[in-house]
Each structure stands twice: as C-alpha cells, then as structure tokens.
Motif scaffolding. Structure first.
Motif, PDB file in Angstrom:
ATOM      1  N   GLU A 157       0.827  -1.207   0.000  1.00  0.00           N
ATOM      2  CA  GLU A 157       0.000   0.000   0.000  1.00  0.00           C
ATOM      3  C   GLU A 157       0.862   1.257   0.000  1.00  0.00           C
ATOM      4  O   GLU A 157       0.584   2.214  -0.718  1.00  0.00           O
ATOM      5  CB  GLU A 157      -0.906  -0.002   1.235  1.00  0.00           C
ATOM      6  CG  GLU A 157      -1.707   1.266   1.438  1.00  0.00           C
ATOM      7  CD  GLU A 157      -2.429   1.299   2.778  1.00  0.00           C
ATOM      8  OE1 GLU A 157      -2.983   2.352   3.091  1.00  0.00           O
ATOM      9  OE2 GLU A 157      -2.440   0.277   3.509  1.00  0.00           O
ATOM     10  N   LYS A 158       1.919   1.249   0.764  1.00  0.00           N
ATOM     11  CA  LYS A 158       2.758   2.433   0.904  1.00  0.00           C
ATOM     12  C   LYS A 158       3.855   2.524  -0.160  1.00  0.00           C
ATOM     13  O   LYS A 158       4.363   3.614  -0.426  1.00  0.00           O
ATOM     14  CB  LYS A 158       3.405   2.447   2.287  1.00  0.00           C
ATOM     15  CG  LYS A 158       2.423   2.678   3.415  1.00  0.00           C
ATOM     16  CD  LYS A 158       3.116   2.627   4.761  1.00  0.00           C
ATOM     17  CE  LYS A 158       2.270   2.999   5.932  1.00  0.00           C
ATOM     18  NZ  LYS A 158       0.943   2.500   6.002  1.00  0.00           N
ATOM     19  N   LEU A 181       2.947   7.876  -6.236  1.00  0.00           N
ATOM     20  CA  LEU A 181       2.585   8.949  -7.166  1.00  0.00           C
ATOM     21  C   LEU A 181       1.409   9.763  -6.649  1.00  0.00           C
ATOM     22  O   LEU A 181       1.384  10.983  -6.775  1.00  0.00           O
ATOM     23  CB  LEU A 181       2.238   8.348  -8.537  1.00  0.00           C
ATOM     24  CG  LEU A 181       1.679   9.286  -9.596  1.00  0.00           C
ATOM     25  CD1 LEU A 181       2.752  10.259 -10.068  1.00  0.00           C
ATOM     26  CD2 LEU A 181       1.144   8.484 -10.770  1.00  0.00           C
ATOM     27  N   PHE A 182       0.430   9.089  -6.037  1.00  0.00           N
ATOM     28  CA  PHE A 182      -0.785   9.758  -5.598  1.00  0.00           C
ATOM     29  C   PHE A 182      -0.532  10.651  -4.388  1.00  0.00           C
ATOM     30  O   PHE A 182       0.201  10.298  -3.481  1.00  0.00           O
ATOM     31  CB  PHE A 182      -1.861   8.734  -5.214  1.00  0.00           C
ATOM     32  CG  PHE A 182      -2.502   8.032  -6.384  1.00  0.00           C
ATOM     33  CD1 PHE A 182      -2.520   8.585  -7.641  1.00  0.00           C
ATOM     34  CD2 PHE A 182      -3.105   6.808  -6.199  1.00  0.00           C
ATOM     35  CE1 PHE A 182      -3.130   7.949  -8.704  1.00  0.00           C
ATOM     36  CE2 PHE A 182      -3.723   6.150  -7.252  1.00  0.00           C
ATOM     37  CZ  PHE A 182      -3.730   6.729  -8.508  1.00  0.00           C
ATOM     38  N   ASN A 183      -1.197  11.792  -4.381  1.00  0.00           N
ATOM     39  CA  ASN A 183      -1.183  12.697  -3.243  1.00  0.00           C
ATOM     40  C   ASN A 183      -2.591  12.676  -2.643  1.00  0.00           C
ATOM     41  O   ASN A 183      -3.322  13.638  -2.723  1.00  0.00           O
ATOM     42  CB  ASN A 183      -0.793  14.108  -3.696  1.00  0.00           C
ATOM     43  CG  ASN A 183      -0.693  15.071  -2.538  1.00  0.00           C
ATOM     44  OD1 ASN A 183      -0.501  14.670  -1.401  1.00  0.00           O
ATOM     45  ND2 ASN A 183      -0.855  16.355  -2.820  1.00  0.00           N
ATOM     46  N   THR A 184      -2.950  11.510  -2.088  1.00  0.00           N
ATOM     47  CA  THR A 184      -4.294  11.336  -1.552  1.00  0.00           C
ATOM     48  C   THR A 184      -4.284  10.256  -0.486  1.00  0.00           C
ATOM     49  O   THR A 184      -3.292   9.547  -0.314  1.00  0.00           O
ATOM     50  CB  THR A 184      -5.294  10.963  -2.679  1.00  0.00           C
ATOM     51  OG1 THR A 184      -6.617  11.097  -2.184  1.00  0.00           O
ATOM     52  CG2 THR A 184      -5.067   9.556  -3.201  1.00  0.00           C
ATOM     53  N   LYS A 185      -5.383  10.127   0.215  1.00  0.00           N
ATOM     54  CA  LYS A 185      -5.531   9.053   1.193  1.00  0.00           C
ATOM     55  C   LYS A 185      -5.704   7.736   0.453  1.00  0.00           C
ATOM     56  O   LYS A 185      -6.511   7.619  -0.459  1.00  0.00           O
ATOM     57  CB  LYS A 185      -6.754   9.317   2.067  1.00  0.00           C
ATOM     58  CG  LYS A 185      -6.976   8.246   3.092  1.00  0.00           C
ATOM     59  CD  LYS A 185      -8.226   8.468   3.910  1.00  0.00           C
ATOM     60  CE  LYS A 185      -8.360   7.306   4.871  1.00  0.00           C
ATOM     61  NZ  LYS A 185      -9.646   7.234   5.482  1.00  0.00           N
ATOM     62  N   ILE A 186      -4.945   6.737   0.879  1.00  0.00           N
ATOM     63  CA  ILE A 186      -5.040   5.396   0.309  1.00  0.00           C
ATOM     64  C   ILE A 186      -5.473   4.451   1.436  1.00  0.00           C
ATOM     65  O   ILE A 186      -4.911   4.498   2.523  1.00  0.00           O
ATOM     66  CB  ILE A 186      -3.700   4.942  -0.284  1.00  0.00           C
ATOM     67  CG1 ILE A 186      -3.291   5.879  -1.428  1.00  0.00           C
ATOM     68  CG2 ILE A 186      -3.768   3.494  -0.771  1.00  0.00           C
ATOM     69  CD1 ILE A 186      -1.870   5.671  -1.915  1.00  0.00           C
ATOM     70  N   SER A 187      -6.481   3.631   1.158  1.00  0.00           N
ATOM     71  CA  SER A 187      -6.928   2.648   2.145  1.00  0.00           C
ATOM     72  C   SER A 187      -7.040   1.294   1.470  1.00  0.00           C
ATOM     73  O   SER A 187      -7.214   1.204   0.265  1.00  0.00           O
ATOM     74  CB  SER A 187      -8.273   3.073   2.744  1.00  0.00           C
ATOM     75  OG  SER A 187      -9.253   3.217   1.739  1.00  0.00           O
ATOM     76  N   VAL A 188      -6.934   0.244   2.283  1.00  0.00           N
ATOM     77  CA  VAL A 188      -6.982  -1.123   1.765  1.00  0.00           C
ATOM     78  C   VAL A 188      -7.805  -1.996   2.702  1.00  0.00           C
ATOM     79  O   VAL A 188      -7.648  -1.933   3.929  1.00  0.00           O
ATOM     80  CB  VAL A 188      -5.568  -1.736   1.652  1.00  0.00           C
ATOM     81  CG1 VAL A 188      -5.636  -3.169   1.131  1.00  0.00           C
ATOM     82  CG2 VAL A 188      -4.643  -0.907   0.792  1.00  0.00           C
ATOM     83  N   ASP A 189      -8.672  -2.814   2.121  1.00  0.00           N
ATOM     84  CA  ASP A 189      -9.319  -3.921   2.821  1.00  0.00           C
ATOM     85  C   ASP A 189      -8.760  -5.177   2.197  1.00  0.00           C
ATOM     86  O   ASP A 189      -8.919  -5.383   0.982  1.00  0.00           O
ATOM     87  CB  ASP A 189     -10.845  -3.902   2.630  1.00  0.00           C
ATOM     88  CG  ASP A 189     -11.518  -2.765   3.365  1.00  0.00           C
ATOM     89  OD1 ASP A 189     -10.980  -2.334   4.404  1.00  0.00           O
ATOM     90  OD2 ASP A 189     -12.577  -2.300   2.908  1.00  0.00           O
ATOM     91  N   ALA A 190      -8.081  -5.994   2.976  1.00  0.00           N
ATOM     92  CA  ALA A 190      -7.404  -7.185   2.431  1.00  0.00           C
ATOM     93  C   ALA A 190      -7.918  -8.446   3.103  1.00  0.00           C
ATOM     94  O   ALA A 190      -8.046  -8.498   4.324  1.00  0.00           O
ATOM     95  CB  ALA A 190      -5.902  -7.052   2.623  1.00  0.00           C
ATOM     96  N   THR A 191      -8.171  -9.449   2.274  1.00  0.00           N
ATOM     97  CA  THR A 191      -8.635 -10.743   2.764  1.00  0.00           C
ATOM     98  C   THR A 191      -7.754 -11.825   2.216  1.00  0.00           C
ATOM     99  O   THR A 191      -7.550 -11.917   1.008  1.00  0.00           O
ATOM    100  CB  THR A 191     -10.098 -10.986   2.301  1.00  0.00           C
ATOM    101  OG1 THR A 191     -10.921  -9.884   2.724  1.00  0.00           O
ATOM    102  CG2 THR A 191     -10.629 -12.297   2.881  1.00  0.00           C
TER     103      THR A 191
END
Length: 140
Positions: free
Chosen positions: A120-121, A128-138
């Motif tokens: 994710e990081k 590249l992105f200048n935004t909040k990134i979130s992940v749901d992982a299973t």
C-alpha cells in the motif's frame, strides 16, 4: 535504470461539450473515447479516474506479489479492485480504496497484512498519488 512509458490524450471542444481520446504506446488503449459524460455521468467510454484506478490496482497487485515472493511464498491469485474518488467540489482525487483478495498457501494472516501494508505504501502508483489510500485485504 529508468523505464519510460508513454500515453497521450487528444481533446477537441469545450470542457462540457467536447470529446477526447486517450491512447497508449502499447496500443492497448487506441483512441479510447472519453468526455464530460464518461467522467461525470454515465457516458460510454473511459475517464482519467478509471484509468488511475486500473493503474493503482495493477501496481499494488504486482508489488504485493513481489512482497509475498520475498517472504518465501507464491500467491495462487491476487485480485484487487480499486475505487478512485473524485471530489468535484475541490477538483481533486480524495481517495483511492483498494479491496484485495489473495490466495497464498502457507502464509499466515499477520504476515499477509504486513505485506499488504508495505505494498500500500510502496507500490510506485501509491507513491505517485497525493491522496488518502486505504486497503481492505482478505487472505482466502
């Protein structure tokens, strides 16, 4: 080593009534249509946010596969969906949300989540992105 990839866009007309196309050097996209309606309504064609989502899902999946390999495992499958949120009030991308399901024989949940967090990081598109990134992982 540096790798350069190319894509192009063509636009004709005003922002609301004009039309455009996007193409990639590989020709996977070859004058693919986009317009105001494909971006802000339900028109036929693509849009920059959809393309950014595809790039993020693909990059994240590959980074996670490298992380899993580095931990001594091999993924049977990694399926990632990305939702890009465009905030029209601020004219900015306000988030990229990844939902990943992976099948990795022998990998425990704690190690999997650690490898997901690293991907994710550290995937190049996340950087590249200048935004909040979130992940749901299973792990399945």
């Amino acid at each position: 080593m540096q790798i350069k990839r190319n894509a192009s866009a063509h636009w004709a007309g005003s922002g609301k009534d004009g039309k455009g196309t996007v193409s990639t050097a590989s020709t996977v996209l070859n004058q693919s249509q986009f317009s105001f309606n494909t971006r802000f309504a339900d028109g036929i064609g693509t849009n920059p946010e959809e393309l950014a989502g595809a790039a993020h899902a693909g990059c994240f999946s590959m980074q996670l596969a490298f992380n899993i390999q580095g931990a001594g495992f091999t993924a049977d499958s990694i399926d990632t969906q990305c939702t890009i949120t465009l905030d029209t009030d601020s004219a900015s991308i306000s988030g990229s949300h990844l939902v990943v399901k992976a099948s990795v024989p022998g990998l425990d949940e704690a190690k999997f989540q650690e490898l997901v967090e690293h991907a994710e990081k550290n995937c190049p598109i996340s950087k590249l992105f200048n935004t909040k990134i979130s992940v749901d992982a299973t792990l399945v």
